[in-house]
Design a protein around this motif. Structure first.
Motif, mmCIF file in Angstrom:
data_model
loop_
_atom_site.group_PDB
_atom_site.id
_atom_site.type_symbol
_atom_site.label_atom_id
_atom_site.label_comp_id
_atom_site.label_asym_id
_atom_site.label_seq_id
_atom_site.Cartn_x
_atom_site.Cartn_y
_atom_site.Cartn_z
ATOM 1 N N SER A 149 -3.450 -29.237 -19.918
ATOM 2 C CA SER A 149 -4.691 -28.831 -19.254
ATOM 3 C C SER A 149 -4.424 -28.511 -17.788
ATOM 4 O O SER A 149 -3.539 -29.095 -17.165
ATOM 5 N N SER A 150 -5.226 -27.608 -17.284
ATOM 6 C CA SER A 150 -5.047 -27.198 -15.884
ATOM 7 C C SER A 150 -5.833 -28.088 -14.946
ATOM 8 O O SER A 150 -6.630 -28.921 -15.367
ATOM 9 N N VAL A 198 -1.204 -33.621 -21.428
ATOM 10 C CA VAL A 198 -0.693 -33.711 -20.060
ATOM 11 C C VAL A 198 -1.370 -32.665 -19.194
ATOM 12 O O VAL A 198 -1.971 -31.707 -19.707
ATOM 13 N N ARG A 199 -1.249 -32.848 -17.890
ATOM 14 C CA ARG A 199 -1.749 -31.855 -16.951
ATOM 15 C C ARG A 199 -0.648 -30.834 -16.648
ATOM 16 O O ARG A 199 0.540 -31.088 -16.886
ATOM 17 N N GLU A 234 -0.265 -22.560 -21.316
ATOM 18 C CA GLU A 234 0.192 -21.695 -22.408
ATOM 19 C C GLU A 234 1.232 -22.361 -23.319
ATOM 20 O O GLU A 234 1.601 -21.798 -24.356
ATOM 21 N N ASP A 235 1.692 -23.543 -22.945
ATOM 22 C CA ASP A 235 2.584 -24.307 -23.828
ATOM 23 C C ASP A 235 1.791 -25.104 -24.856
ATOM 24 O O ASP A 235 2.388 -25.724 -25.758
#
Length: 118
Positions: free
Chosen positions: A117-118, A12-13, A88-89
């Motif tokens: 992801s960022s 996921v984003r 960070e998760d």
């Protein structure tokens, strides 16, 4: 011995949501400490959210307000609703049942990968 099967991981984003599921082979009603842990790359496995005595809940500080642990009415499954996910998760998430009346050894699910992801 309790058998646990984890599911629901994915990619996921940042800001996204996922719901993890853990199906147990027995009733989880009497298993104190049942819950979710995670292991991030290069880090030790850590507690994420668990049920404590009297069906109370305990969360890691880093996930408070974003993650919610719950059980189904049949007391055979436990869930982890994760919202507002952050990079960070990212980790492998494991369902865990501590030693109980079902056996002197704890049980772990196979783990599911969560990648944010960022």
């Amino acid at each position: 011995q309790v058998q646990l099967v984890d599911s629901g991981g994915g990619d996921v984003r940042t800001g996204g949501s996922l719901r993890l599921s853990c199906v147990a082979s027995v009733s989880i009603l009497s298993i104190n400490g049942l819950g979710w842990y995670r292991r991030a790359p290069g880090k030790e496995r850590e507690l994420v959210a668990v049920f404590t005595e009297n069906n109370m809940t305990k969360y890691a500080d880093s996930v408070k307000g974003r993650f919610t642990i719950s059980k189904d009415r049949a007391n055979t499954s436990v869930y982890l609703q994760m919202t507002n996910l952050r990079p960070e998760d990212t980790a492998v998430y494991y369902c865990h049942a501590p030693p109980s009346s079902y056996g002197p050894w704890g049980s772990w699910g196979q783990g599911v990968q969560v990648t944010v992801s960022s």
